[in-house]
Design an enzyme around this catalytic site. Structure first.
Site, PDB file in Angstrom:
ATOM      1  CG  HIS A 257      -2.051   0.971   1.152  1.00 34.35           C
ATOM      2  ND1 HIS A 257      -1.891   2.313   1.419  1.00 34.35           N
ATOM      3  CD2 HIS A 257      -3.359   0.796   0.827  1.00 34.35           C
ATOM      4  CE1 HIS A 257      -3.062   2.922   1.279  1.00 34.35           C
ATOM      5  NE2 HIS A 257      -3.962   2.032   0.924  1.00 34.35           N
ATOM      6  CD  GLU A 312      -7.037  -2.145  -2.513  1.00 33.59           C
ATOM      7  OE1 GLU A 312      -6.110  -2.530  -1.762  1.00 33.59           O
ATOM      8  OE2 GLU A 312      -7.310  -0.950  -2.697  1.00 33.59           O
TER       9      GLU A 312
END
Length: 367
Positions: A257, A312
């Site tokens: 991320h 996700e």
């Protein structure tokens, strides 16, 4: 006439992507990427997601903003869904080439706003209707009218399928929607604040945010996670598949991320939600096996970087487990993030300052 930037306040070296630049103050959310903490209006995400409904979380996020002064957000969103359904015939008449996401944008552009409902409620309540109707239209089915007595998550699933969903599915969707409600000054939220700073109406700001979200660098990761899981197919294939992917210098979807330098706290919130759905879905166990193999392989291949599971990964598995088609992941994300966008627009407009950064000219000079 706009005010020229003050040269005394200009830096000589622009920062690519505005990385680390503070462009706003907010009481809505704080993302601590170093320690893996997400705070929504004074509460950690794990103290909200899975414990309160989407409507309760929105009330919490919108506190101290005038829009939150309603007796029941469930009733207010229900009223907004009924009003939005009046726009559905326009969606049915739209060209069949439009995607679900584009049809949702069309519905929002055509949504009548009035004093009967504050704009943030009217807009946030409308998107579940536009999502479900657009999906059904795309598959040649009749849109289903909303039930204003239901919570948003339960009614959204009902409008998609035509059946009242099991409580576990509605709970899982509530958990997901709360998890994505707000997340600092990301690209779409910043877009909403910029548009809101011009005193444009709320609808234009949310349409702009939806445009930013549509870019593959911002909102497109959960679907490819399922593609990866499908490609691996079975737990015994995970190690070889992941090793080969990393050898080709390809990205493992659902890991790493830009902000978090440790585990994304939302990943664990969603993983907990999966456990409450049970282990009947074979993709749940497969996903856990893939996560274990992926984290081990990433640690070995990139020992100098911390690449952990992001939101996700378990978003994809959770939504798939409750029957959400992967083509709806970005539209659903926009639906859950819209109240956050609205909150940022309200904050920016209360500030009253037009966002007008300077640019550094690097083109040719006149002779």
């Amino acid at each position: 006439m706009t005010e020229a930037p003050n040269p005394a306040h200009m830096t000589q070296d622009p920062i690519a992507g505005l990385e680390g630049v503070v462009a706003a103050t907010t009481s809505l959310s704080d993302v601590d990427g170093q320690n893996g903490i997400l705070i929504l209006r004074g509460k950690k995400i794990e103290d909200l997601a899975g414990l309160v409904s989407f409507e309760e979380a929105v009330m919490h996020l919108w506190q101290d903003l005038d829009v939150a002064k309603v007796s029941s957000m469930v009733a207010a969103f229900g009223q907004a869904r009924l009003a939005a359904f009046e726009v559905v015939p326009l969606l049915e008449a739209a060209p069949p080439t439009l995607s679900v996401y584009e049809r949702m944008q069309l519905g929002l552009a055509a949504l009548p706003l009035s004093e009967a409902l504050p704009a943030p409620i009217a807009i946030s309540g409308a998107l579940p209707v536009f999502l479900a109707a657009s999906h059904r239209i795309a598959h040649g089915k009749e849109p289903i009218a909303p039930d204003e007595t239901l919570g948003c998550a339960k009614d959204l699933l009902r409008m998609l399928t035509g059946e009242v969903p099991p409580k576990t599915h509605a709970d899982a969707l509530n958990r997901y929607l709360v998890t994505i409600l707000d997340h600092g000054l990301n690209a779409s939220t910043f877009t909403a604040r910029v548009i809101g700073s011009t005193q444009a109406d709320m609808r234009q700001a949310i349409l702009g945010a939806m445009g930013a979200l549509s870019g593959p660098l911002h909102g497109g990761a959960p679907g490819p996670v399922l593609d990866m899981i499908d490609a691996i197919g079975a737990p015994e294939n995970a190690e070889d598949w992941i090793t080969a992917t990393l050898a080709r210098k390809e990205r493992l979807m659902g890991f790493g991320h830009r902000i978090y330098r440790t585990r994304d706290p939302r990943a664990d919130v969603l993983k907990s939600g999966l456990r409450q759905l049970g282990q009947e879905n074979p993709k749940v166990k497969l996903a856990e096996d893939i996560e274990r193999e992926a984290l081990a392989a990433l640690k070995k291949a990139k020992p100098d970087r911390t690449l952990d599971t992001n939101v996700e990964f378990y978003t994809a598995v959770l939504l798939d487990a409750i029957g959400i088609d992967r083509s709806l992941f970005t539209p659903l994300f926009a639906t859950g993030r819209t109240p956050g966008w609205c909150g940022h627009v309200l904050e920016q407009q209360q500030n009253g300052k037009l966002i007008r950064p300077a640019s550094q000219y690097v083109g040719p000079m006149p002779e």
